[in-house]
Design an enzyme around this catalytic site. Structure first.
Site, PDB file in Angstrom:
ATOM      1  N   PRO A   2      31.061  38.645  36.562  1.00  0.00           N
ATOM      2  CG  PRO A   2      29.610  40.392  37.100  1.00  0.00           C
ATOM      3  CD  PRO A   2      30.332  39.774  35.953  1.00  0.00           C
ATOM      4  CD  GLU A   3      31.038  32.791  38.073  1.00  0.00           C
ATOM      5  OE1 GLU A   3      31.183  31.896  38.936  1.00  0.00           O
ATOM      6  OE2 GLU A   3      31.248  32.592  36.863  1.00  0.00           O
ATOM      7  CE  LYS A  60      25.439  34.558  39.838  1.00  0.00           C
ATOM      8  NZ  LYS A  60      25.551  33.933  38.496  1.00  0.00           N
TER       9      LYS A  60
END
Length: 445
Positions: A2-3, A60
């Protein structure tokens, strides 16, 4: 992993489906590695009965604002993900939880049931995420330490270039530094550098203003488009590097070969034909390539968990250092052996007898040259044999030396036996004084 686009997609899903609803039940995992600084019971008590007011993100990190503090804050790590039952939240390239998995997932760290029956879960299969309960998330780490958000707080070209001119580190490492710019992770950094035609190891401070402007434009375009499609990678443009960087072996993008190096401490995909180091860094990089070439790419696809390929590099510099250390150890050992040979002649003879294999004997003989050679050893053996014969007398000589029977096939041993035989004859001739022999001879006459 996940970014910014993936975390933003999760935030939007909560904003679209959970705002204004009350939390009637909370289940918090007993996992102190992920649930940071608060017990599961205290965490649960702080959520139940509260109403969700808003959902925010920086970089993030995401947090849910309730009608009273404290607020649950999520640092997604490598595999953190938000799932809402019955709602299609974006899937990562390597999704941590599958659609047909149990619900709530065994990897769930925070599970919330809302008053309309909707259920929400934050999962983390790899346990690199951090979930905290904070009164004011933006005022304390890690959020307070973040740089401007790549999507929400875009820099101007002048700001970007000025910031780059002060950083004498590789550009990939700089983009991954969340205190410099937040939200960019590994795949986005590789993508924007590829599109801007900048090598990931290029020193940031020598990048021209024109190239900085191109890179900033690529950052804005990639993040905006990825967010627009809710981080659904199947909708990313086909010419993006993203689609070709995940395989077991380096592939090609638009007909150009992809290679992997380590940049900024991360496995980095780039296209050598298009991304070249310029200026004084070019010669330096060429030297490094000669010292450490990528040997092979390892990638574990057994469960689809691995974030990306890992590489092994053959670093000639390290190898030379190890070789020098080995040589020093050998020199030290030889020095000690040389000293001990002078003190103990018998050890040399024992070692020779123990080398039954001819090749080992030859090897040992070669190594002995550095300590004085075979001639010195033979001379010591002759002297030892001579002393033994002189001390033992004629009777022992007649019995023979028991050492003559050992290792009869050995060349060195045969030479030693011949030396002893010569010693016997010499000893017998000198055992009686010449005058005594003359007197006996006269009497016989």
């Amino acid at each position: 992993m996940p970014e910014l686009p993936e975390v933003e997609a999760a935030r939007r899903a909560i904003e679209d489906h959970c705002i204004g609803k009350k939390i009637v039940k909370a289940i918090i995992a007993d996992d102190p590695k992920v649930i940071d600084g608060v017990s599961p019971d205290d965490f649960r008590a702080s959520l139940e009965g509260k109403t969700i007011v808003a959902a925010y993100r920086k970089g993030k990190n995401m947090w849910i604002e309730l009608d009273s503090s404290p607020f649950p804050t999520f640092q997604f790590g490598m595999a953190g993900a938000i799932y809402i039952k019955g709602v299609a939240v974006t899937k990562y390239k390597r999704s941590a939880v599958k659609d047909d998995d149990e619900w709530p997932s065994k990897y769930s760290k925070v599970f919330l049931e809302l008053d309309d029956g909707l259920e929400l879960s934050f999962t983390d299969k790899r346990r690199f995420a951090r979930v905290r309960l904070l009164k004011n998330p933006v005022s304390v780490p890690p959020i307070s330490e973040l740089g401007p958000d790549a999507l929400l707080e875009p820099m101007t070209v002048d700001e970007f270039y000025k910031a780059f001119s002060k950083k004498k580190i590789g550009v990939k490492a700089l983009l991954l530094d969340q205190s410099f710019i937040s939200g960019i992770g590994n795949w986005i950094a590789d993508e924007v550098l590829y599109q801007a035609r900048i090598h990931p190891m290029q020193t940031a401070s020598i990048i021209s203003k024109e190239d900085c402007a191109t890179l900033l434009k690529c950052i804005n375009e990639v993040t905006e488009f990825a967010v627009e499609v809710d981080a659904d990678c199947s909708r990313f443009p086909s010419e993006w590097l993203f689609h070709y960087r995940w395989g077991k072996k380096p592939g090609k993008v638009n007909g150009k070969k992809i290679e992997f190096i380590t940049a900024g401490g991360r496995t980095s995909a780039f296209v050598p034909d298009l991304q070249k180091i310029v200026g004084a860094e070019s010669a330096k990089a060429a030297g490094k390539r000669q010292q450490g070439k990528v040997k092979r790419v390892k990638h574990n696809d057994s469960d689809g968990e691995d974030e990306e390929p890992e590489i092994e590099e053959a670093e000639a510099g390290k190898s030379k250092g190890k070789q020098r250390g080995t040589d020093n150890k050998r020199a030290s050992t030889n020095k000690k052996l040389k000293g001990s040979n002078g003190d103990n002649d018998e050890n040399d003879n024992d070692n020779d007898e123990g080398l039954k294999n001819p090749s080992e004997k030859a090897k040992h003989s070669g190594s002995s040259k550095g300590k004085g050679g075979n001639q010195e050893k033979k001379a010591r053996a002759n002297m030892a044999a001579k002393r033994k014969l002189e001390e033992s007398g004629d009777d022992e000589d007649d019995d023979g030396s028991e050492g003559d029977d050992d290792n009869e096939g050995g060349k060195d041993r045969k030479l030693s036996s011949k030396t002893k035989s010569k010693g016997k004859k010499t000893t017998k001739r000198t055992a009686e004084p010449r005058q005594t022999r003359n007197k006996l001879s006269n009497k016989q006459k």
